[in-house]
Design an enzyme around this catalytic site. Structure first.
Site, PDB file in Angstrom:
ATOM      1  N   ARG A  15       0.844  -1.199   0.000  1.00  0.00           N
ATOM      2  CA  ARG A  15       0.000   0.000   0.000  1.00  0.00           C
ATOM      3  C   ARG A  15       0.880   1.250   0.000  1.00  0.00           C
ATOM      4  NH1 ARG A  15      -3.385  -1.276   5.268  1.00  0.00           N
ATOM      5  NH2 ARG A  15      -1.401  -2.246   5.752  1.00  0.00           N
ATOM      6  N   LYS A  75       2.017   1.891   7.297  1.00  0.00           N
ATOM      7  CA  LYS A  75       2.396   1.090   8.473  1.00  0.00           C
ATOM      8  C   LYS A  75       3.270   1.895   9.425  1.00  0.00           C
ATOM      9  CE  LYS A  75       1.224  -2.408   9.379  1.00  0.00           C
ATOM     10  NZ  LYS A  75      -0.073  -2.720  10.026  1.00  0.00           N
ATOM     11  N   TYR A  94      -0.583   4.538  10.663  1.00  0.00           N
ATOM     12  CA  TYR A  94      -0.902   3.566  11.709  1.00  0.00           C
ATOM     13  C   TYR A  94       0.315   3.399  12.597  1.00  0.00           C
ATOM     14  CZ  TYR A  94      -5.117   1.983   9.249  1.00  0.00           C
ATOM     15  OH  TYR A  94      -6.348   1.919   8.663  1.00  0.00           O
ATOM     16  N   HIS A  96      -0.037   1.550  16.250  1.00  0.00           N
ATOM     17  CA  HIS A  96      -0.231   0.367  17.109  1.00  0.00           C
ATOM     18  C   HIS A  96       0.888   0.265  18.146  1.00  0.00           C
ATOM     19  CE1 HIS A  96      -3.503  -0.917  14.541  1.00  0.00           C
ATOM     20  NE2 HIS A  96      -2.715  -0.778  13.489  1.00  0.00           N
ATOM     21  N   GLU A 118      -5.262   4.704  14.007  1.00  0.00           N
ATOM     22  CA  GLU A 118      -6.180   3.765  14.673  1.00  0.00           C
ATOM     23  C   GLU A 118      -6.849   4.330  15.924  1.00  0.00           C
ATOM     24  OE1 GLU A 118      -2.908   3.375  14.529  1.00  0.00           O
ATOM     25  OE2 GLU A 118      -2.107   2.810  16.483  1.00  0.00           O
ATOM     26  N   ARG A 203     -24.443  -4.464  20.640  1.00  0.00           N
ATOM     27  CA  ARG A 203     -23.848  -4.860  19.364  1.00  0.00           C
ATOM     28  C   ARG A 203     -24.392  -6.216  18.904  1.00  0.00           C
ATOM     29  NH1 ARG A 203     -22.220  -3.140  14.578  1.00  0.00           N
ATOM     30  NH2 ARG A 203     -20.559  -4.385  13.694  1.00  0.00           N
ATOM     31  N   SER A 220     -19.948 -12.941  25.308  1.00  0.00           N
ATOM     32  CA  SER A 220     -18.571 -13.397  25.519  1.00  0.00           C
ATOM     33  C   SER A 220     -18.271 -13.735  26.979  1.00  0.00           C
ATOM     34  CB  SER A 220     -17.609 -12.296  25.058  1.00  0.00           C
ATOM     35  OG  SER A 220     -16.280 -12.693  25.251  1.00  0.00           O
ATOM     36  N   VAL A 239     -11.226  -9.002  18.287  1.00  0.00           N
ATOM     37  CA  VAL A 239     -11.589  -8.116  19.400  1.00  0.00           C
ATOM     38  C   VAL A 239     -10.722  -6.863  19.377  1.00  0.00           C
ATOM     39  CG1 VAL A 239     -12.308 -10.022  20.886  1.00  0.00           C
ATOM     40  CG2 VAL A 239      -9.983  -9.127  21.057  1.00  0.00           C
ATOM     41  N   LEU A 240     -11.209  -5.832  19.995  1.00  0.00           N
ATOM     42  CA  LEU A 240     -10.404  -4.609  20.151  1.00  0.00           C
ATOM     43  C   LEU A 240     -10.820  -3.867  21.402  1.00  0.00           C
ATOM     44  CD1 LEU A 240      -8.337  -2.533  19.049  1.00  0.00           C
ATOM     45  CD2 LEU A 240     -10.233  -1.378  17.946  1.00  0.00           C
ATOM     46  N   VAL A 267      -6.842 -11.756  13.576  1.00  0.00           N
ATOM     47  CA  VAL A 267      -6.778 -10.428  12.938  1.00  0.00           C
ATOM     48  C   VAL A 267      -6.278  -9.398  13.954  1.00  0.00           C
ATOM     49  CG1 VAL A 267      -8.058  -8.716  11.603  1.00  0.00           C
ATOM     50  CG2 VAL A 267      -8.723 -11.113  11.472  1.00  0.00           C
ATOM     51  N   ASP A 270      -2.280  -7.269  15.285  1.00  0.00           N
ATOM     52  CA  ASP A 270      -1.602  -5.958  15.283  1.00  0.00           C
ATOM     53  C   ASP A 270      -1.703  -5.272  16.632  1.00  0.00           C
ATOM     54  OD1 ASP A 270      -4.303  -5.485  15.055  1.00  0.00           O
ATOM     55  OD2 ASP A 270      -4.123  -3.925  13.538  1.00  0.00           O
ATOM     56  N   LYS A 279       1.682 -15.360  17.258  1.00  0.00           N
ATOM     57  CA  LYS A 279       2.849 -14.494  17.055  1.00  0.00           C
ATOM     58  C   LYS A 279       2.768 -13.982  15.614  1.00  0.00           C
ATOM     59  CE  LYS A 279       6.344 -18.083  16.033  1.00  0.00           C
ATOM     60  NZ  LYS A 279       5.889 -19.056  15.277  1.00  0.00           N
ATOM     61  N   VAL A 298      -1.123 -12.705  10.245  1.00  0.00           N
ATOM     62  CA  VAL A 298      -0.455 -11.658   9.464  1.00  0.00           C
ATOM     63  C   VAL A 298      -0.893 -10.285   9.993  1.00  0.00           C
ATOM     64  CG1 VAL A 298      -0.205 -10.637   7.170  1.00  0.00           C
ATOM     65  CG2 VAL A 298      -0.238 -13.129   7.442  1.00  0.00           C
ATOM     66  N   MET A 301      -2.686  -7.560   7.077  1.00  0.00           N
ATOM     67  CA  MET A 301      -3.484  -8.316   6.105  1.00  0.00           C
ATOM     68  C   MET A 301      -3.882  -7.492   4.886  1.00  0.00           C
ATOM     69  SD  MET A 301      -5.841 -10.509   8.706  1.00  0.00           S
ATOM     70  CE  MET A 301      -6.759 -11.354   7.432  1.00  0.00           C
TER      71      MET A 301
HETATM   72  N1  LIG Z   1      -4.197  -7.826  11.054  1.00  0.00           N
HETATM   73  C1  LIG Z   1      -4.586  -6.816  10.311  1.00  0.00           C
HETATM   74  O1  LIG Z   1      -4.100  -6.605   9.210  1.00  0.00           O
HETATM   75  C2  LIG Z   1      -5.678  -5.903  10.804  1.00  0.00           C
HETATM   76  C3  LIG Z   1      -6.353  -5.031   9.926  1.00  0.00           C
HETATM   77  C4  LIG Z   1      -7.402  -4.255  10.427  1.00  0.00           C
HETATM   78  C5  LIG Z   1      -7.752  -4.334  11.776  1.00  0.00           C
HETATM   79  N2  LIG Z   1      -7.047  -5.177  12.584  1.00  0.00           N
HETATM   80  C6  LIG Z   1      -7.373  -5.334  14.022  1.00  0.00           C
HETATM   81  O2  LIG Z   1      -8.568  -6.085  14.192  1.00  0.00           O
HETATM   82  C7  LIG Z   1      -9.043  -5.837  15.505  1.00  0.00           C
HETATM   83  C8  LIG Z   1     -10.541  -5.540  15.460  1.00  0.00           C
HETATM   84  O3  LIG Z   1     -10.759  -4.288  14.816  1.00  0.00           O
HETATM   85  P1  LIG Z   1     -12.222  -3.693  14.595  1.00  0.00           P
HETATM   86  O4  LIG Z   1     -12.076  -2.522  13.705  1.00  0.00           O
HETATM   87  O5  LIG Z   1     -13.182  -4.764  14.234  1.00  0.00           O
HETATM   88  O6  LIG Z   1     -12.574  -3.160  16.059  1.00  0.00           O
HETATM   89  P2  LIG Z   1     -14.033  -2.783  16.612  1.00  0.00           P
HETATM   90  O7  LIG Z   1     -13.823  -1.831  17.735  1.00  0.00           O
HETATM   91  O8  LIG Z   1     -14.943  -2.389  15.510  1.00  0.00           O
HETATM   92  O9  LIG Z   1     -14.574  -4.162  17.188  1.00  0.00           O
HETATM   93  C9  LIG Z   1     -14.017  -4.794  18.283  1.00  0.00           C
HETATM   94  C10 LIG Z   1     -15.104  -5.605  18.955  1.00  0.00           C
HETATM   95  O10 LIG Z   1     -14.458  -6.406  19.958  1.00  0.00           O
HETATM   96  C11 LIG Z   1     -15.403  -6.522  20.993  1.00  0.00           C
HETATM   97  N3  LIG Z   1     -14.742  -7.012  22.202  1.00  0.00           N
HETATM   98  C12 LIG Z   1     -13.892  -6.368  23.050  1.00  0.00           C
HETATM   99  N4  LIG Z   1     -13.522  -7.192  24.043  1.00  0.00           N
HETATM  100  C13 LIG Z   1     -14.153  -8.372  23.826  1.00  0.00           C
HETATM  101  C14 LIG Z   1     -14.193  -9.614  24.520  1.00  0.00           C
HETATM  102  N5  LIG Z   1     -13.507  -9.796  25.657  1.00  0.00           N
HETATM  103  N6  LIG Z   1     -14.932 -10.613  23.992  1.00  0.00           N
HETATM  104  C15 LIG Z   1     -15.626 -10.443  22.839  1.00  0.00           C
HETATM  105  N7  LIG Z   1     -15.646  -9.286  22.158  1.00  0.00           N
HETATM  106  C16 LIG Z   1     -14.924  -8.278  22.653  1.00  0.00           C
HETATM  107  C17 LIG Z   1     -15.994  -5.122  21.122  1.00  0.00           C
HETATM  108  O11 LIG Z   1     -17.229  -5.122  21.840  1.00  0.00           O
HETATM  109  C18 LIG Z   1     -16.166  -4.750  19.651  1.00  0.00           C
HETATM  110  O12 LIG Z   1     -17.454  -5.075  19.152  1.00  0.00           O
HETATM  111  C19 LIG Z   1      -8.175  -4.666  16.023  1.00  0.00           C
HETATM  112  O13 LIG Z   1      -7.146  -5.175  16.837  1.00  0.00           O
HETATM  113  C20 LIG Z   1      -7.598  -4.074  14.787  1.00  0.00           C
HETATM  114  O14 LIG Z   1      -6.390  -3.361  15.039  1.00  0.00           O
HETATM  115  C21 LIG Z   1      -6.037  -5.943  12.127  1.00  0.00           C
END
Ligand SMILES: NC(=O)c1ccc[n+]([C@@H]2O[C@H](COP(=O)([O-])OP(=O)(O)OC[C@H]3O[C@@H](n4cnc5c(N)ncnc54)[C@H](O)[C@@H]3O)[C@@H](O)[C@H]2O)c1
Length: 371
Positions: A15, A75, A94, A96, A118, A203, A220, A239-240, A267, A270, A279, A298, A301
């Protein structure tokens, strides 16, 4: 302002922080833009496309870092980039930081003003600059997980949708936010049996309405996660807790109760990952196995589909990028949502979750900007 965009150097990151379309907008606002030669190659935008948009092309990243008042990236900066940042510069990308002590130290020592995509917020409590990449990663998680589930790739050897007379695969999505919603959409579209787990009841209600009975929703708890993991063929970790390291919701012990060859797609890697055994991996070598369970972790992603991702990202970052270029630090003073993106300023950590995770003293962003 002079706005600069270097070529991304993270493994398999294609990107680019500024598309030619974004460059045109910055130029129309009266800014000058400097782009490292080849920065847009991964999205099919050559130097001439950037020249036509009004950018100046330079040969090296060093020239971009030296000449720019604001650096726009995708990144988090890599070690060779931290050392080129300086106090009178804005970094917009970004970051993180919570799970990344080394990068945080690098940014603190540089003195740069670092705005993390983020943690920028919007009026609805969302994360508008994370959302488009979460949409991409959520959709991609199912493609990646489906590939990993194939026998030759170490998986159980099950087709997500099954076929008439054979049950579909079971997919559990932990975290029903943006990533979770888009994973579930893809999994449902492919015919899988999908359960979404979240700790937010509002939600879960919303998801129940969106899918109109096509997914199961579950609150959960450790018990719910354990039961879903034991019966799932694929588990997506989504989760986040904004700005904080991801909670470890699936322990190593739980792996022994899962189906051999089941696939975990983390996912949330990060933010450190939500499975104890996660990891970070790269697109070059995306999966590994622990106790017979395939892990796909990854950290970038969306980098796999840079044309979709770079345009979706630029659509979201352009508005605030222009604010920063037009007004400088005053943009952060004026807009509380953009200010929520401020993570590091002149050697101080200005984000609560990052300060807490890494043991820094937190500086209140407004006060830090005024100092
Ligand atoms: N690997 C990658 O390339 C990549 C790309 C984009 C986003 N991400 C990551 O993906 C993750 C999710 O992002 P998002 O935009 O969907 O966030 P978001 O805030 O939209 O959603 C996160 C959800 O997690 C839920 N949550 C929190 N704690 C929880 C628990 N203990 N049990 C169950 N659910 C729980 C929240 O209620 C929320 O609905 C983040 O860590 C983000 O950084 C990674």
């Amino acid at each position: 302002m002079r706005v600069g965009c270097p070529k991304e150097i993270k493994n398999h990151e294609y990107r680019v922080g500024l598309t030619p379309g974004s460059v045109r907008e910055y130029v129309a606002h009266g800014h000058s833009v400097v782009i490292e030669s080849g920065a847009g190659a991964g999205i099919g935008a050559d130097d001439n496309a950037y020249r036509a948009a009004g950018a100046q092309i330079v040969k090296t990243a060093a020239e971009v870092f030296t000449q720019s008042d604001m650096i726009v990236k995708v990144k988090e900066p890599q070690p060779s980039e931290w050392v080129q940042l300086r106090e009178d510069q804005i970094l917009y990308t970004y970051l993180h930081l919570a799970p990344d002590a080394a990068q945080t130290k690098g940014l603190v020592e540089s003195g740069v003003t670092a705005v993390a995509y983020e943690t920028v917020t919007d009026d609805r409590g969302g994360l508008p600059l994370l959302a488009p990449m979460s949409e991409v990663a959520g959709r991609l998680a199912i493609q990646a997980g489906a590939t990993a589930l194939q026998k030759a790739n170490g998986g159980r050897g099950i087709l997500l949708g099954g076929v008439p007379g054979v049950l579909p695969a079971k997919v559990a999505v932990i975290g029903g936010g943006v990533v979770g919603l888009h994973s579930a959409k893809m999994a449902v579209g492919l015919g899988a049996d999908v359960t979404i787990i979240d700790r937010s009841i509002p939600r879960l209600r919303q998801l129940d309405d969106i899918f109109n009975g096509r997914v199961h929703t579950r609150y959960s708890t450790v018990e719910a996660i354990e039961e879903e993991c034991f019966s799932a063929d694929m588990i997506v970790g989504a989760v986040l807790i904004p700005g904080a390291a991801a909670p470890k919701l699936v322990s190593r012990e739980m792996l022994s109760g899962m189906k051999p060859g089941a696939v975990l797609v983390d996912v949330a890697i990060d933010q450190g990952g939500c499975f104890e055994t996660s990891k970070a991996t790269t697109h070059a070598d995306p999966t590994y196995e622990v106790d017979g369970i395939v892990h796909y972790c990854v950290a970038n992603m969306p980098g796999a589909v840079p044309i979709t991702s770079a345009h979706a990202l630029n659509n979201a970052t352009l508005y605030y990028g222009l604010q920063l270029a037009d007004k400088g630090l005053k943009a952060l003073v004026d807009d509380p949502h953009l200010r929520n993106g401020l993570n590091v300023h002149k050697g101080r950590i200005t984000n609560h979750a990052v300060a807490e995770a890494l043991g820094y003293e937190m500086a209140e962003p407004k006060a830090a900007l005024a100092a």
